[in-house]
Design an enzyme around this catalytic site. Structure first.
Site, PDB file in Angstrom:
ATOM      1  N   HIS A 191       2.910 -22.311  -1.522  1.00  0.00           N
ATOM      2  CA  HIS A 191       2.595 -22.086  -2.936  1.00  0.00           C
ATOM      3  C   HIS A 191       3.509 -22.881  -3.856  1.00  0.00           C
ATOM      4  O   HIS A 191       3.877 -22.413  -4.944  1.00  0.00           O
ATOM      5  CB  HIS A 191       2.628 -20.594  -3.270  1.00  0.00           C
ATOM      6  N   SER A 243      -2.497 -14.098  -1.758  1.00  0.00           N
ATOM      7  CA  SER A 243      -2.359 -15.357  -1.037  1.00  0.00           C
ATOM      8  C   SER A 243      -3.566 -15.575  -0.111  1.00  0.00           C
ATOM      9  O   SER A 243      -4.705 -15.592  -0.571  1.00  0.00           O
ATOM     10  CB  SER A 243      -1.040 -15.386  -0.266  1.00  0.00           C
TER      11      SER A 243
END
Length: 228
Positions: A122, A19
């Protein structure tokens, strides 16, 4: 930058981030500078926080269960798999109400723990953040990586700095395929070193990468484990 001065990276064969950690990976591999990474991370954080305010959303860790059944359960609730973390862990994201429904009625043989986060990262809920980060990234000139670099997009190696920079932007609203990153690295029988703050990814590696040795750098004493 602090990690790079504390550890000699001359013996590092490759790098990968999870991430937001992909920005550190981009800097370590030479795709962007440390300063550019920090600037983009700041813009990303603010943009994602603003996107999170638009709708009431949340995330939850789904631990265990059959992956196919877990994904079916998420789909039935209108949720997305935001993180495929491997080692029997998927992070679901979507509306707060749907996450609460998942927690109250988890998939068979799975545990669901709601996470203390501001929004459904996300996922498509972050599209407005993608647009703001894209504007900032357009001013950055990326270089091709100097060492091997794996991507959260599909776990594959990336040789183009421009491609990797573009993926840093698109990943804000797309799932993190950490499971595929681990698969790609495991075939190399690597020693995986997780930089501070460390622990979570090393734990996943120990469970999901049978051919690897994982070390989490939590204190200066841990440097001895890697000969630094």
């Amino acid at each position: 930058a602090a990690a790079r001065t504390a550890i000699d990276l001359s013996g590092v064969d490759g790098v990968v981030g999870h991430s937001v950690g992909e920005f550190a990976a981009a800097a370590i591999s030479g795709v962007i500078t440390d300063a550019e990474a920090m600037q983009l991370v700041s813009i990303r954080a603010n943009a994602m926080a603003e996107s999170a305010k638009l709708e009431v959303t949340s995330m939850a860790a789904v631990l265990g269960g059959d992956e196919t059944q877990v994904l079916e359960a998420l789909g039935q609730l209108g949720l997305s798999a935001a993180n495929y973390n491997g080692a029997g862990q998927i992070v679901a994201a979507g509306s707060k109400a749907a996450i609460e429904a998942l927690v109250s009625s988890p998939p068979e043989k799975a545990r669901v723990i709601e996470l203390k986060v501001a929004g459904a990262f996300h996922t498509s809920y972050m599209q407005s953040a993608v647009e703001k980060l894209a504007t900032a990234a357009s001013a950055v000139i990326a270089k091709d990586p100097a060492i091997r670099l794996w991507s959260n997009v599909d776990g594959g190696e990336v040789s183009s700095g421009e491609t990797f920079l573009a993926s840093l932007v698109s990943q804000v609203s797309n799932p993190v395929r950490w499971d595929l990153c681990m698969q790609s690295m495991d075939v190399l029988s690597p020693t995986v070193i997780e930089l501070p703050p460390a622990g979570a990814l090393a734990g996943l590696a120990k469970r999901g990468m049978p051919s690897a040795t994982a070390v989490a750098l939590k204190s200066s004493a841990d440097l001895e484990k890697i000969g630094a």
